[in-house]
Design a protein around this motif. Structure first.
Motif, PDB file in Angstrom:
ATOM      1  N   GLU A   1       0.824  -1.203   0.000  1.00 15.78           N
ATOM      2  CA  GLU A   1       0.000   0.000   0.000  1.00 15.78           C
ATOM      3  C   GLU A   1       0.867   1.265   0.000  1.00 15.78           C
ATOM      4  O   GLU A   1       0.505   2.275  -0.605  1.00 15.78           O
ATOM      5  CB  GLU A   1      -0.950   0.000   1.212  1.00 15.78           C
ATOM      6  CG  GLU A   1      -1.998  -1.106   1.173  1.00 15.78           C
ATOM      7  CD  GLU A   1      -2.854  -1.063  -0.092  1.00 15.78           C
ATOM      8  OE1 GLU A   1      -3.300   0.049  -0.461  1.00 15.78           O
ATOM      9  OE2 GLU A   1      -3.048  -2.125  -0.708  1.00 15.78           O
ATOM     10  N   THR A   2       1.994   1.191   0.701  1.00 12.65           N
ATOM     11  CA  THR A   2       2.939   2.316   0.698  1.00 12.65           C
ATOM     12  C   THR A   2       3.407   2.588  -0.723  1.00 12.65           C
ATOM     13  O   THR A   2       3.463   3.746  -1.165  1.00 12.65           O
ATOM     14  CB  THR A   2       4.142   1.991   1.605  1.00 12.65           C
ATOM     15  OG1 THR A   2       3.676   1.718   2.932  1.00 12.65           O
ATOM     16  CG2 THR A   2       5.123   3.149   1.651  1.00 12.65           C
TER      17      THR A   2
ATOM     18  N   GLU B   1       3.391   5.938  -5.669  1.00 17.59           N
ATOM     19  CA  GLU B   1       3.146   5.982  -7.108  1.00 17.59           C
ATOM     20  C   GLU B   1       2.039   6.989  -7.446  1.00 17.59           C
ATOM     21  O   GLU B   1       2.146   7.748  -8.423  1.00 17.59           O
ATOM     22  CB  GLU B   1       2.765   4.588  -7.618  1.00 17.59           C
ATOM     23  CG  GLU B   1       2.728   4.481  -9.131  1.00 17.59           C
ATOM     24  CD  GLU B   1       2.704   3.041  -9.606  1.00 17.59           C
ATOM     25  OE1 GLU B   1       2.906   2.828 -10.814  1.00 17.59           O
ATOM     26  OE2 GLU B   1       2.495   2.120  -8.783  1.00 17.59           O
ATOM     27  N   ALA B   2       1.004   7.037  -6.622  1.00 12.62           N
ATOM     28  CA  ALA B   2      -0.106   7.975  -6.855  1.00 12.62           C
ATOM     29  C   ALA B   2       0.381   9.418  -6.759  1.00 12.62           C
ATOM     30  O   ALA B   2      -0.011  10.278  -7.562  1.00 12.62           O
ATOM     31  CB  ALA B   2      -1.223   7.723  -5.847  1.00 12.62           C
ATOM     32  N   PHE B   3       1.239   9.702  -5.788  1.00 14.77           N
ATOM     33  CA  PHE B   3       1.792  11.053  -5.637  1.00 14.77           C
ATOM     34  C   PHE B   3       2.632  11.423  -6.856  1.00 14.77           C
ATOM     35  O   PHE B   3       2.512  12.527  -7.399  1.00 14.77           O
ATOM     36  CB  PHE B   3       2.644  11.136  -4.365  1.00 14.77           C
ATOM     37  CG  PHE B   3       3.174  12.515  -4.074  1.00 14.77           C
ATOM     38  CD1 PHE B   3       2.516  13.361  -3.195  1.00 14.77           C
ATOM     39  CD2 PHE B   3       4.342  12.972  -4.683  1.00 14.77           C
ATOM     40  CE1 PHE B   3       3.000  14.639  -2.935  1.00 14.77           C
ATOM     41  CE2 PHE B   3       4.841  14.239  -4.423  1.00 14.77           C
ATOM     42  CZ  PHE B   3       4.168  15.083  -3.542  1.00 14.77           C
TER      43      PHE B   3
ATOM     44  N   GLU C   1       9.319   8.860 -15.349  1.00 15.23           N
ATOM     45  CA  GLU C   1       9.159   7.431 -15.626  1.00 15.23           C
ATOM     46  C   GLU C   1       9.147   6.696 -14.289  1.00 15.23           C
ATOM     47  O   GLU C   1      10.021   6.914 -13.442  1.00 15.23           O
ATOM     48  CB  GLU C   1      10.322   6.937 -16.492  1.00 15.23           C
ATOM     49  CG  GLU C   1      10.228   5.468 -16.869  1.00 15.23           C
ATOM     50  CD  GLU C   1      11.417   4.985 -17.680  1.00 15.23           C
ATOM     51  OE1 GLU C   1      11.394   3.819 -18.114  1.00 15.23           O
ATOM     52  OE2 GLU C   1      12.389   5.757 -17.859  1.00 15.23           O
ATOM     53  N   ILE C   2       8.167   5.838 -14.083  1.00 17.10           N
ATOM     54  CA  ILE C   2       8.041   5.107 -12.814  1.00 17.10           C
ATOM     55  C   ILE C   2       8.205   3.609 -13.084  1.00 17.10           C
ATOM     56  O   ILE C   2       7.493   3.048 -13.918  1.00 17.10           O
ATOM     57  CB  ILE C   2       6.677   5.377 -12.143  1.00 17.10           C
ATOM     58  CG1 ILE C   2       6.475   6.877 -11.931  1.00 17.10           C
ATOM     59  CG2 ILE C   2       6.583   4.646 -10.806  1.00 17.10           C
ATOM     60  CD1 ILE C   2       5.068   7.260 -11.484  1.00 17.10           C
TER      61      ILE C   2
ATOM     62  N   GLY D   1       9.284  -1.933  -4.123  1.00 16.23           N
ATOM     63  CA  GLY D   1       9.939  -0.641  -4.254  1.00 16.23           C
ATOM     64  C   GLY D   1       9.634   0.030  -5.581  1.00 16.23           C
ATOM     65  O   GLY D   1       9.013  -0.560  -6.467  1.00 16.23           O
ATOM     66  N   LEU D   2      10.071   1.292  -5.716  1.00 21.78           N
ATOM     67  CA  LEU D   2       9.841   2.054  -6.943  1.00 21.78           C
ATOM     68  C   LEU D   2      11.086   2.845  -7.328  1.00 21.78           C
ATOM     69  O   LEU D   2      11.846   3.293  -6.458  1.00 21.78           O
ATOM     70  CB  LEU D   2       8.690   3.046  -6.756  1.00 21.78           C
ATOM     71  CG  LEU D   2       7.253   2.517  -6.781  1.00 21.78           C
ATOM     72  CD1 LEU D   2       6.301   3.637  -6.396  1.00 21.78           C
ATOM     73  CD2 LEU D   2       6.890   1.969  -8.148  1.00 21.78           C
TER      74      LEU D   2
END
Length: 378
Positions: free
Chosen positions: A27-28, A33-35, A43-44, A51-52
């Motif tokens: 969820e974190t 990602e939403a932010f 690029e995500i 992780g991201l």
């Protein structure tokens, strides 16, 4: 229009309210990602499962710089009663990773508003720092391996230091740390006839004596070594039985990787002797290994210059911190630095159940990182 401080405080408190432990940051990850999708066009990419990576490319070629924030929480029950307290039983952000993550989101927002003209920025939102497995997972990820990184930077908030003070040090910034569980299997017997069994008590006593003898808890010395017993158990509360099983749990810390290896070998040699002498089966399980953060001189200079531009107080410490931080695995492989950001003289200590990241330092951290990025590209 909402200020950067207000935007970041809102997201930080949301992250604090919904904490997740290492390897469970699903969820974190979604919130991060939403932010990024709302406030940037970067690029995500997913990395290390939970992780991201957020990648920002300048128009001209330049250096590739990675900034890292850890995103996991701790298995600690929060005692605070404020509105954004943790809603997840037994889990809370007691090391400030909610703040570290928010700072990096602030960097992302600044990069979207004021893009760098050259180079590449990689923002790593790293899972699983607390169990020491996150950095390794990222480094082994195919996605990450394709990045040609020149410098890496990370910060850690530091209670006990003045708010917004920048704490720097060349060479080792944090300690090498290893944990070990030693199991001792013998044979139970009647307490009146212990000679008919194999009791681990004497072996445990010798292990604890070794710990005391080998420890040199003088952080100012290069041969600093600290072995800490964290859990010891033996037998049952049955007074007619001579114990046949025991455990000793230790953490080992040193500035030097060579000394750590030497002490580990000494311990294992002792265990081999005890196994034969006490007729026990002794096994060791090593885990939660953290490598020392080795700060590159040039990288530290970038941090200091960026701090000077913001008129921030710089504290050049002489002695590393005794805690472990898995960003050390990155600084072992790339030029880089970890530095400290003062969280307040009276802020509760890290890992304490009443700790809460101070929102007053978030924008400072974001602006400092942004200035570091500009310094590296000059």
């Amino acid at each position: 229009m909402e200020s950067l401080k207000d935007t970041l405080e809102k997201v930080r408190k949301e992250l604090h309210k919904f904490p997740e432990v290492s390897e469970e940051e699903y969820e974190t990850k979604k919130r991060i990602e939403a932010f990024l999708e709302e406030h940037t066009s970067c690029e995500i990419l997913s990395v290390a499962k939970t992780g991201l990576l957020a990648i920002f490319n300048g128009k001209k070629e330049g250096k590739t710089v990675m900034l890292r924030a850890d995103i996991d929480a701790l298995p600690i029950q929060e005692v605070n009663t404020f509105e954004h307290k943790s809603v997840n039983e037994g889990v809370s952000h007691k090391c400030g990773h909610d703040g570290h993550t928010t700072i990096l989101l602030g960097v992302a927002k600044l990069l979207a508003e004021k893009p760098l003209s050259k180079g590449k920025v990689v923002l790593l939102f790293q899972p699983s720092e607390e169990n020491g497995r996150g950095a390794q997972s990222v480094l082994e990820d195919t996605c990450f391996k394709q990045l040609n990184i020149d410098y890496v930077f990370a910060l850690h908030n530091l209670p006990g230091f003045t708010k917004r003070e920048i704490v720097v040090k060349e060479h080792e910034f944090t300690s090498n740390v290893k944990s070990v569980v030693i199991t001792l299997k013998g044979k139970t017997a009647h307490a009146a006839e212990p000679e008919k069994g194999y009791n681990p008590a004497n072996a445990i006593a010798e292990i604890l004596h070794f710990v005391r003898q080998e420890t040199k808890n003088i952080p100012e010395d290069s041969d600093f070594f600290l072995a800490t017993p964290v859990h010891v158990t033996m037998g049952e509360k049955a007074y007619g039985i001579s114990a046949g099983y025991g455990e000793v749990h230790l953490t080992l810390r040193s500035w030097s990787a060579r000394l750590m290896k030497e002490k580990q070998n000494n311990l294992e040699q002792l265990l081999q002797k005890l196994e034969e002498k006490e007729r026990l089966s002794i096994n060791t399980s090593w885990f939660e290994e953290f490598y020392a953060n080795k700060n590159n001189k040039e990288a530290v200079e970038y941090v200091k210059k960026a701090a000077e531009q913001l008129n921030l107080s710089i504290n050049e410490i002489n002695t590393p911190f005794k805690w472990g931080e898995d960003f050390g695995l990155f600084t072992q492989q790339y030029k880089g630095a970890m530095f400290g950001l003062g969280a307040g003289k009276n802020t509760p200590a890290l890992h304490n159940p009443d700790y809460d990241f101070p929102d007053e330092i978030t924008v400072t951290g974001a602006q400092l990182f942004y200035n570091i990025l500009k310094e590296v590209q000059q």
